[in-house]
Design a protein around this motif. Structure first.
Motif, PDB file in Angstrom:
ATOM      1  N   TRP A  98       0.854  -1.181   0.000  1.00 13.70           N
ATOM      2  CA  TRP A  98       0.000   0.000   0.000  1.00 13.70           C
ATOM      3  C   TRP A  98       0.893   1.235   0.000  1.00 13.70           C
ATOM      4  O   TRP A  98       1.830   1.333   0.805  1.00 13.70           O
ATOM      5  CB  TRP A  98      -0.901   0.024   1.220  1.00 13.70           C
ATOM      6  CG  TRP A  98      -2.022  -0.955   1.179  1.00 13.70           C
ATOM      7  CD1 TRP A  98      -2.052  -2.198   1.740  1.00 13.70           C
ATOM      8  CD2 TRP A  98      -3.294  -0.774   0.547  1.00 13.70           C
ATOM      9  NE1 TRP A  98      -3.248  -2.808   1.478  1.00 13.70           N
ATOM     10  CE2 TRP A  98      -4.034  -1.953   0.757  1.00 13.70           C
ATOM     11  CE3 TRP A  98      -3.875   0.265  -0.180  1.00 13.70           C
ATOM     12  CZ2 TRP A  98      -5.338  -2.129   0.272  1.00 13.70           C
ATOM     13  CZ3 TRP A  98      -5.170   0.099  -0.656  1.00 13.70           C
ATOM     14  CH2 TRP A  98      -5.881  -1.084  -0.436  1.00 13.70           C
ATOM     15  N   PHE A  99       0.596   2.138  -0.890  1.00 13.24           N
ATOM     16  CA  PHE A  99       1.264   3.428  -0.960  1.00 13.24           C
ATOM     17  C   PHE A  99       0.212   4.516  -0.846  1.00 13.24           C
ATOM     18  O   PHE A  99      -0.974   4.259  -1.020  1.00 13.24           O
ATOM     19  CB  PHE A  99       2.011   3.580  -2.290  1.00 13.24           C
ATOM     20  CG  PHE A  99       3.259   2.742  -2.379  1.00 13.24           C
ATOM     21  CD1 PHE A  99       3.185   1.374  -2.542  1.00 13.24           C
ATOM     22  CD2 PHE A  99       4.508   3.335  -2.302  1.00 13.24           C
ATOM     23  CE1 PHE A  99       4.331   0.591  -2.624  1.00 13.24           C
ATOM     24  CE2 PHE A  99       5.668   2.580  -2.382  1.00 13.24           C
ATOM     25  CZ  PHE A  99       5.567   1.202  -2.540  1.00 13.24           C
ATOM     26  N   ARG A 100       0.656   5.726  -0.583  1.00 12.45           N
ATOM     27  CA  ARG A 100      -0.286   6.841  -0.533  1.00 12.45           C
ATOM     28  C   ARG A 100       0.344   8.079  -1.122  1.00 12.45           C
ATOM     29  O   ARG A 100       1.578   8.230  -1.112  1.00 12.45           O
ATOM     30  CB  ARG A 100      -0.730   7.100   0.910  1.00 12.45           C
ATOM     31  CG  ARG A 100       0.377   7.502   1.859  1.00 12.45           C
ATOM     32  CD  ARG A 100      -0.162   7.562   3.278  1.00 12.45           C
ATOM     33  NE  ARG A 100       0.833   8.077   4.226  1.00 12.45           N
ATOM     34  CZ  ARG A 100       0.626   8.208   5.528  1.00 12.45           C
ATOM     35  NH1 ARG A 100      -0.561   7.837   6.051  1.00 12.45           N
ATOM     36  NH2 ARG A 100       1.561   8.689   6.313  1.00 12.45           N
ATOM     37  N   GLN A 101      -0.515   8.956  -1.631  1.00  9.58           N
ATOM     38  CA  GLN A 101      -0.039  10.185  -2.252  1.00  9.58           C
ATOM     39  C   GLN A 101      -0.955  11.335  -1.884  1.00  9.58           C
ATOM     40  O   GLN A 101      -2.147  11.322  -2.227  1.00  9.58           O
ATOM     41  CB  GLN A 101       0.050  10.033  -3.766  1.00  9.58           C
ATOM     42  CG  GLN A 101       0.711  11.202  -4.460  1.00  9.58           C
ATOM     43  CD  GLN A 101       1.073  10.894  -5.900  1.00  9.58           C
ATOM     44  OE1 GLN A 101       0.564   9.957  -6.507  1.00  9.58           O
ATOM     45  NE2 GLN A 101       1.983  11.684  -6.464  1.00  9.58           N
ATOM     46  N   ALA A 102      -0.408  12.292  -1.162  1.00 12.80           N
ATOM     47  CA  ALA A 102      -1.143  13.491  -0.795  1.00 12.80           C
ATOM     48  C   ALA A 102      -0.950  14.547  -1.888  1.00 12.80           C
ATOM     49  O   ALA A 102       0.042  14.491  -2.634  1.00 12.80           O
ATOM     50  CB  ALA A 102      -0.642  14.016   0.549  1.00 12.80           C
TER      51      ALA A 102
ATOM     52  N   TYR B  14      -3.054   3.704  -2.736  1.00 10.59           N
ATOM     53  CA  TYR B  14      -2.917   2.805  -3.874  1.00 10.59           C
ATOM     54  C   TYR B  14      -2.458   1.426  -3.421  1.00 10.59           C
ATOM     55  O   TYR B  14      -1.557   1.302  -2.593  1.00 10.59           O
ATOM     56  CB  TYR B  14      -1.886   3.347  -4.865  1.00 10.59           C
ATOM     57  CG  TYR B  14      -2.263   4.648  -5.509  1.00 10.59           C
ATOM     58  CD1 TYR B  14      -1.883   5.861  -4.941  1.00 10.59           C
ATOM     59  CD2 TYR B  14      -2.998   4.672  -6.695  1.00 10.59           C
ATOM     60  CE1 TYR B  14      -2.218   7.065  -5.536  1.00 10.59           C
ATOM     61  CE2 TYR B  14      -3.337   5.879  -7.299  1.00 10.59           C
ATOM     62  CZ  TYR B  14      -2.950   7.062  -6.700  1.00 10.59           C
ATOM     63  OH  TYR B  14      -3.293   8.260  -7.294  1.00 10.59           O
ATOM     64  N   CYS B  15      -3.062   0.418  -4.005  1.00  6.56           N
ATOM     65  CA  CYS B  15      -2.629  -0.955  -3.829  1.00  6.56           C
ATOM     66  C   CYS B  15      -1.693  -1.296  -4.980  1.00  6.56           C
ATOM     67  O   CYS B  15      -1.912  -0.849  -6.116  1.00  6.56           O
ATOM     68  CB  CYS B  15      -3.856  -1.866  -3.842  1.00  6.56           C
ATOM     69  SG  CYS B  15      -3.510  -3.623  -3.804  1.00  6.56           S
ATOM     70  N   ALA B  16      -0.662  -2.084  -4.700  1.00 10.35           N
ATOM     71  CA  ALA B  16       0.303  -2.436  -5.732  1.00 10.35           C
ATOM     72  C   ALA B  16       0.758  -3.883  -5.562  1.00 10.35           C
ATOM     73  O   ALA B  16       0.757  -4.402  -4.436  1.00 10.35           O
ATOM     74  CB  ALA B  16       1.509  -1.507  -5.678  1.00 10.35           C
TER      75      ALA B  16
END
Length: 127
Positions: A36-40, A95-97
């Motif tokens: 799991w990643f994240r982007q603000a 985001y799932c990767a």
């Protein structure tokens, strides 16, 4: 090819919880690890958590350690991110990767180490 679809995002007040889900389909037998990643807004995509597909070994970013839990269900081809004690700074698109092969040299903690991505789900935490 592996297809990933996230769900479970939404709006929550600080201190609340959300559970994100990621459904994987396609050639999942080659998947070695999920993340799991994240982007603000205005920021780069950052690592949150990763799990190996077979053994279930997990690694977390310091910013989420102790609050987030990543898990997977190999039978259902699902990956989850349980997020507790949410803070306004957790607000981002998550985001799932999926990555093929092995997590060598901390590859699974870098966005470039992943081969397939979902479309993302918005998480908004208000103070």
């Amino acid at each position: 090819q592996v297809q990933l679809v996230e769900s479970g995002g939404g709006s929550v007040q600080a201190g609340g919880s959300l559970r994100l889900s990621c459904a994987a389909s396609g050639r999942t037998f080659n998947v070695g690890f999920m993340g799991w990643f994240r982007q603000a807004p205005g920021k780069e995509r950052e690592f949150a958590a990763t799990i190996t597909w077979s053994g279930g070994s997990t690694t977390y970013a310091d910013s989420v350690k102790g609050r987030f839990t990543i898990s997977r269900d190999n039978v259902k081809n699902m990956v989850y991110l349980q997020m507790n004690s949410l803070k306004p700074e957790d607000t981002a698109v998550y985001y799932c990767a999926a990555g093929l092969g092995y997590c060598l040299q901390n590859r699974c903690m870098r966005a470039a180490g992943y081969d397939f991505w979902g479309q993302g789900t918005q998480v908004t935490v208000s103070s």
